[in-house]
Structure formats: C-alpha cells, structure tokens
Design a protein around this motif. Structure first.
Motif, PDB file in Angstrom:
ATOM      1  N   LYS A  14      37.630 -25.499  26.746  1.00 58.97           N
ATOM      2  CA  LYS A  14      38.547 -25.906  27.808  1.00 58.97           C
ATOM      3  C   LYS A  14      37.960 -25.784  29.209  1.00 58.97           C
ATOM      4  O   LYS A  14      38.011 -26.747  29.982  1.00 58.97           O
ATOM      5  N   PRO A  15      37.385 -24.640  29.614  1.00 60.90           N
ATOM      6  CA  PRO A  15      36.871 -24.529  30.978  1.00 60.90           C
ATOM      7  C   PRO A  15      35.684 -25.458  31.261  1.00 60.90           C
ATOM      8  O   PRO A  15      35.395 -25.758  32.415  1.00 60.90           O
ATOM      9  N   ASP A  16      34.991 -25.901  30.184  1.00 64.85           N
ATOM     10  CA  ASP A  16      33.821 -26.764  30.346  1.00 64.85           C
ATOM     11  C   ASP A  16      34.168 -28.248  30.338  1.00 64.85           C
ATOM     12  O   ASP A  16      33.284 -29.098  30.455  1.00 64.85           O
ATOM     13  N   ASN A  17      35.450 -28.589  30.193  1.00 62.23           N
ATOM     14  CA  ASN A  17      35.841 -29.993  30.095  1.00 62.23           C
ATOM     15  C   ASN A  17      37.078 -30.289  30.940  1.00 62.23           C
ATOM     16  O   ASN A  17      38.021 -30.925  30.489  1.00 62.23           O
ATOM     17  N   GLY A  18      37.068 -29.786  32.159  1.00 65.22           N
ATOM     18  CA  GLY A  18      38.141 -30.081  33.096  1.00 65.22           C
ATOM     19  C   GLY A  18      39.493 -29.528  32.697  1.00 65.22           C
ATOM     20  O   GLY A  18      40.540 -30.092  33.047  1.00 65.22           O
TER      21      GLY A  18
END
Length: 302
Positions: free
Chosen positions: A172-176
């Motif tokens: 999640k944090p790596d894909n907006g």
C-alpha cells in the motif's frame, strides 16, 4: 551476443571454491524514422513506432552452491537522438532495478521490474511485445502497463511440463495508498504458447488478458481476450508468416467495450528482415484509435 565482462572464482582461506560470480553488460540499439498522427516525420529511438526502446543494462549472478543463486538487474533507457536518458521510471535505472534469490524452489525478486501481466501477454503476442504492439497499445497489458515498482514477486521453477506461474505484490505505501497484486500463469511447450495475466489495485476492477498462440513452423496464429479493469475490453486475432529472413505480421484488435466512448478496431502490419541473428530492419504501420502511425528502423541487440 551478450558478453560476460567479469568472471571470477572466489576462494576461501582454505583454498576451497566458495562461489562463482559473473556480471554481463547487454543492451539494445533501436533507431529509425517515425511518422505519428499530427506530427511531422522525425527520428525516433524510444517511441511508439520503434520496435523496442534503446537501452543499456547490467546483470549479475552469484552461484553460492547447493542450487542457490543470487542476482541483480539494472537497466536504463536511452535516446540515440541525443544520448539522453529515456526511461519510464523515476531515475537513471528506470527500466529495471532489482535483486533476486533463486533455486530449485523458484525465484524471489524485489524491486522495479517487468511485471507478471507483461510476461503473460508476451507468451502469445506476435511481435515479441514490440512498442507498436496493437494489443499492448490498445489494452496496456491487462491494463497494468509493462512494469511495477517496489514489487515483491515469486516465480515457480522451470521444468513443470511447460507450466509456470508468477505472483507479484506491491504494498500500500509503495503504490499511492492502494496495494496491488499482479499474476500470470503460462503454458509454453513446443508450438503452443498460452498466457493468463491478471492484476488488481485496491478499489479497482480486476484487469486480465487470456491469449494463445500456435506456431506451425513458418506460420503462427494468435488470439486473445483482454479486459483493462473494465474500462476497455476487447479481442484480438492475428497471424505471422516467415519467408526465409523476412517475417510479415498482421494483428487486429476489436473493442467490445470502451467507457471512453467509441469502440475501435485497431490493427498493425509489420515487416521485419533479419540481417543477422542480432540485427534486423523493420517497417510497421499502426492504426490506433483513429490515428495512423508509421515507423521504419533498425534494431541491434548486444
């Protein structure tokens, strides 16, 4: 031919061989003349009507024994027009930047890389997933594009009767703020190539593509169904014929749904002439969503 630049055996203090490592430099030089809809003819080295993007890459592998290996791949795009960097990512190594561990249990990879959906489509697509692929241009590899950043992935080992599978995950944090999974199942055995691609970002419909190719020797046919997250759906049908060093490919897509409005029939006509095993010239015409685009170029792999 890809040339190994470094090959060295690392010896322990006891004199026993502990590991073997190698690093390989490789790349593609692709440049030609392109005419895009509404744009005057011009030189192109990393455009829609190039067979592929020019690039320079380095990859390495260490054999640690017992079937266990570690490796990496860094790859940068470049323009032969002015020597500038031309990548789809955010940095110099925008095409690939990853580390992997592999063995008889499969391969675990971390970083930026071509994604499972891309490989699932490439298993049957007739042009070798060229920039001007009508399937890739219309449906964007099951709606996912060709690469994922910050991807963790696992790929099954070879030797499973032609079957392989790969599952990728982006947190999640790596894909907006929205996690993503990306997967494929491929069957490649003799003249048959079949690929199922699927991917989903949280809050979005699943995108998928299912295609198959059969190679008769001097002639191949391929067909597919594609769903780019429910936004655009359609089918493809094409064929490729070889006449000695010359290959002629025709491929057509037809939308069954397009939420942007009109349903399009797109098509590609490509001719390639092999000058050697690593170098060919190509001529391609792509009809894409009512635009006409043409390319003439040379590609050299090293």
């Amino acid at each position: 031919m890809k040339k190994s630049l470094i090959a060295l055996a690392v010896l322990g203090a006891s004199g026993a061989a502990m590991a073997q490592s190698s690093v390989t430099l490789y790349g593609v030089a692709d440049v030609g003349l392109a005419k895009l809809e509404g744009v005057s003819s011009q030189m192109s080295s990393a455009g829609t009507m190039n067979n592929g993007n020019s690039r320079l890459g380095v990859r390495g592998v260490e054999d640690m024994g017992g079937g266990l290996k570690a490796g990496f791949n860094f790859e940068s795009g470049l323009s032969l027009e002015d020597g500038s960097t031309a990548t789809s990512g955010g940095g110099f190594w925008g095409r690939a930047a990853n580390l992997w561990l592999g063995g008889n249990w499969g391969t675990f990879k971390m970083g930026r890389t071509l994604n499972p959906s891309f490989y699932g489509v490439a298993a049957w697509e007739l042009t070798g997933a060229a920039n001007y692929s009508v399937v890739g241009s219309t449906y964007s590899f099951a709606g996912s594009g060709a690469r994922n950043s910050s991807q963790f992935s696992y790929k099954t080992p070879d030797g499973l009767g032609g079957f392989s599978a790969e599952l990728g995950y982006v947190m999640k944090p790596d894909n907006g703020g929205n996690a993503k999974w990306d997967a494929n199942v491929i069957y490649a055995n003799g003249p048959i190539g079949v690929g199922l691609s699927a991917n989903k970002v949280k809050g979005q419909k699943t995108g998928f593509a299912l295609g198959a190719k059969y190679n008769f020797g001097s002639f191949a046919v391929a067909g597919s169904y594609n769903d780019a997250h429910g936004v655009r759906k359609g089918v493809s049908l094409g064929g490729s014929a070889m006449f000695g060093p010359f290959t002629l490919t025709a491929d057509v897509t037809r939308d069954t749904k397009n939420t942007a409005g009109k349903k399009y029939t797109n098509f590609l006509l490509e001719g390639k002439y092999a000058l050697s095993k690593r170098t060919f010239v190509y001529l391609a015409g792509l009809r894409l969503d009512s635009t006409n685009n043409y390319g003439l170029g040379v590609r050299h792999n090293f």
